[in-house]
Design a protein around this motif. Structure first.
Motif, short mmCIF file in Angstrom:
data_model
loop_
_atom_site.label_atom_id
_atom_site.label_comp_id
_atom_site.label_asym_id
_atom_site.label_seq_id
_atom_site.Cartn_x
_atom_site.Cartn_y
_atom_site.Cartn_z
N TYR A 200 0.86 -1.19 0.00
CA TYR A 200 0.00 0.00 0.00
C TYR A 200 0.89 1.24 0.00
O TYR A 200 1.77 1.39 0.86
N THR A 201 0.65 2.13 -0.96
CA THR A 201 1.43 3.35 -1.10
C THR A 201 0.51 4.54 -1.19
O THR A 201 -0.37 4.60 -2.06
N SER A 202 0.69 5.52 -0.32
CA SER A 202 -0.11 6.74 -0.32
C SER A 202 0.56 7.80 -1.19
O SER A 202 1.75 8.08 -1.05
N LEU A 203 -0.23 8.39 -2.09
CA LEU A 203 0.22 9.51 -2.93
C LEU A 203 -0.57 10.73 -2.47
O LEU A 203 -1.71 10.93 -2.88
N SER A 204 0.01 11.53 -1.60
CA SER A 204 -0.73 12.58 -0.90
C SER A 204 -0.44 13.95 -1.51
O SER A 204 0.68 14.47 -1.40
N LEU A 205 -1.44 14.52 -2.14
CA LEU A 205 -1.31 15.84 -2.77
C LEU A 205 -1.77 16.92 -1.79
O LEU A 205 -2.94 16.91 -1.36
N VAL A 206 -0.90 17.83 -1.45
CA VAL A 206 -1.26 18.95 -0.58
C VAL A 206 -2.13 19.93 -1.37
O VAL A 206 -1.72 20.45 -2.41
N THR A 207 -3.33 20.16 -0.87
CA THR A 207 -4.25 21.09 -1.52
C THR A 207 -4.38 22.41 -0.77
O THR A 207 -4.93 23.38 -1.31
N ASP A 208 -3.90 22.46 0.47
CA ASP A 208 -4.08 23.64 1.30
C ASP A 208 -3.18 23.53 2.52
O ASP A 208 -2.70 22.45 2.86
N HIS A 209 -2.98 24.65 3.19
CA HIS A 209 -2.39 24.63 4.52
C HIS A 209 -3.52 24.43 5.53
O HIS A 209 -4.58 25.04 5.42
N ASP A 210 -3.30 23.58 6.51
CA ASP A 210 -4.34 23.33 7.50
C ASP A 210 -4.57 24.58 8.35
O ASP A 210 -3.75 25.51 8.37
N ALA A 211 -5.67 24.57 9.11
CA ALA A 211 -6.17 25.77 9.78
C ALA A 211 -5.16 26.43 10.71
O ALA A 211 -5.16 27.65 10.86
N GLY A 212 -4.31 25.63 11.35
CA GLY A 212 -3.38 26.20 12.32
C GLY A 212 -2.10 26.72 11.74
O GLY A 212 -1.27 27.29 12.46
N VAL A 213 -1.89 26.55 10.42
CA VAL A 213 -0.61 26.90 9.81
C VAL A 213 -0.56 28.37 9.40
O VAL A 213 0.45 29.03 9.50
N GLU A 214 -1.68 28.90 8.91
CA GLU A 214 -1.68 30.29 8.45
C GLU A 214 -3.01 30.95 8.81
O GLU A 214 -4.01 30.28 9.09
N ALA A 215 -3.01 32.26 8.79
CA ALA A 215 -4.21 33.03 9.12
C ALA A 215 -5.23 32.90 7.99
O ALA A 215 -4.92 32.50 6.89
N GLY A 216 -6.47 33.26 8.30
CA GLY A 216 -7.52 33.18 7.29
C GLY A 216 -8.75 32.51 7.87
O GLY A 216 -8.84 32.26 9.08
N GLU A 217 -9.68 32.19 7.00
CA GLU A 217 -10.93 31.61 7.45
C GLU A 217 -10.88 30.10 7.62
O GLU A 217 -11.85 29.48 8.04
N GLY A 218 -9.75 29.47 7.27
CA GLY A 218 -9.64 28.03 7.40
C GLY A 218 -9.97 27.32 6.09
O GLY A 218 -10.31 27.94 5.08
N VAL A 219 -9.89 26.01 6.14
CA VAL A 219 -10.06 25.19 4.94
C VAL A 219 -11.54 25.05 4.60
O VAL A 219 -12.38 24.93 5.48
N THR A 220 -11.84 25.02 3.29
CA THR A 220 -13.20 24.71 2.85
C THR A 220 -13.14 23.54 1.87
O THR A 220 -12.15 23.36 1.16
N HIS A 221 -14.23 22.77 1.84
CA HIS A 221 -14.30 21.63 0.93
C HIS A 221 -14.21 22.07 -0.52
O HIS A 221 -13.55 21.41 -1.35
N GLU A 222 -14.84 23.17 -0.85
CA GLU A 222 -14.83 23.65 -2.22
C GLU A 222 -13.42 23.96 -2.69
O GLU A 222 -13.04 23.65 -3.83
N GLU A 223 -12.61 24.57 -1.83
CA GLU A 223 -11.24 24.91 -2.19
C GLU A 223 -10.41 23.65 -2.42
O GLU A 223 -9.61 23.58 -3.36
#
Length: 268
Positions: A200-223
Motif C-alpha cells: 500500500y502506497t499513499s500519494l498525498s497531494l497537498v491542496t491547502d495549509h491546515d487551519a493552524g498553519v496560516e491566518a484566514g478563514e480556514g479550509v473549505t471543501h470547495e477549495e
C-alpha cells in the motif's frame, strides 16, 4: 474481458480515464458492496482495478466509506499492490499547495471505524510498525521527481475522523508533534491493506495549509476539490508512471505479513 488485476488504485473520479480496455465488474464481498462498481483495465502492460473511494457521486463521507469491502474486492480480483492518491492538508508552512508527499508513517485519530478483518474467532495481531510499502514508495518518488514534481520523501500522515476539518488548536497540536500532513481517508485503508498482505502506497497531494498553519478563514471543501481538480491530470500521469514501474514480483515484506499467523478464515 479482464476479470483479474495485478494493481489496485483507490482514488477520485478524475482518475477513470487512466485505464484502457476498461470493463466494469460487480464484486460482492463478505462486508457488503465496495464504494462503487470496480473498473478493470490496463495501463501499458499492467492490469489495474480502480475503485472510486467515495463512490462516483461522492456519496460516502470519509467516516462512511466501506473500507473493508474496497480492499477485499481488490484482493479477490488478484490485486497485490495498491496505490492510494488523496488530497491532504499541510501542517508545515514549507509544504504548500501542489507539494506531493509520499508518507512513511501514520497516526490514527479516527474513532468508530471498522478497522480490522480479524474481529471474530480469535485474536490476530498484525505488524504495522511501517505502514507503507517501501518498494511502492521508492517507485512513486522516482516517478514524481522524474516529472519535475516537488516531492517530500517521508513524513507522517495524521488521519482525522471527519467530515469536519480540524480546529486551529488541533492543527497546531498535530504540527507540534512533528506530523506533516492531515487527511481523512488514509486509515483504516492502510491497515486493512496490511491485514490482507497487500502493498500500500499513499500519494498525498497537498491542496491547502491546515487551519493552524496560516491566518484566514480556514479550509473549505470547495477549495480542496477545486485545487485537486486542477492537478488531476498531473496525478493521473503520476499514477500511470508508478503503475508501469511497480515490480511484477514484489520483494518487499508486505506480502509475507501474515506468514505464520493462524487466520480465522481463508483470504480470497
Amino acid at each position: 474481458m479482464l476479470t483479474r488485476a495485478d494493481i489496485g488504485v483507490i482514488g477520485g473520479s478524475g482518475l477513470y480515464s487512466l485505464l484502457d480496455d476498461a470493463e466494469e465488474i460487480q464484486v460482492p464481498t463478505p462486508y457488503g458492496p465496495p464504494s462503487d462498481i470496480v473498473t478493470v483495465g490496463r495501463i501499458g502492460s499492467r492490469s489495474v482495478a480502480f475503485i472510486p473511494r467515495h463512490g462516483r457521486d461522492h456519496r460516502f463521507p470519509p467516516h462512511r466509506i466501506p473500507y473493508r469491502a474496497n480492499l477485499w474486492a481488490l484482493r479477490s480480483l488478484g490485486v497485490r499492490q495498491v496505490l492510494a492518491p488523496s488530497a491532504v492538508g499541510s501542517l508545515r508552512a514549507e509544504h504548500g499547495p501542489g507539494t506531493l508527499v509520499i508518507p512513511d508513517q501514520l497516526v490514527d485519530r479516527t474513532s468508530g471505524r471498522a478497522q480490522t478483518y480479524y474481529d471474530a474467532g480469535h485474536a490476530v495481531h498484525v505488524s504495522f510498525a511501517d505502514p507503507y510499502c517501501p518498494s511502492g514508495r521508492a517507485v512513486a518518488i522516482e516517478a514524481a521527481r522524474s516529472n519535475g514534481w516537488e516531492t517530500v520523501d517521508g513524513g507522517t500522515l495524521v488521519v482525522i475522523e471527519g467530515p469536519r476539518f480540524s480546529t486551529r488548536a488541533e492543527s497546531r497540536w498535530f504540527a507540534s508533534n512533528g506530523w506533516t500532513i492531515v487527511g481523512m481517508t488514509g486509515f483504516p485503508e492502510s491497515v486493512l491493506a496490511r491485514e490482507l498482505a497487500l502493498c500500500y502506497t499513499s500519494l498525498s497531494l497537498v491542496t491547502d495549509h491546515d487551519a493552524g498553519v496560516e491566518a484566514g478563514e480556514g479550509v473549505t471543501h470547495e477549495e480542496v476539490m477545486k485545487f485537486f481538480a486542477q492537478n488531476v491530470t498531473r496525478m493521473r500521469t503520476l499514477v500511470a508512471d508508478t503503475v508501469e514501474a511497480l515490480p511484477t514480483e514484489p520483494t518487499c515484506p508486505c506480502g509475507s505479513t501474515l506468514d505464520g499467523l493462524d487466520l480465522p478464515f481463508e483470504l480470497p
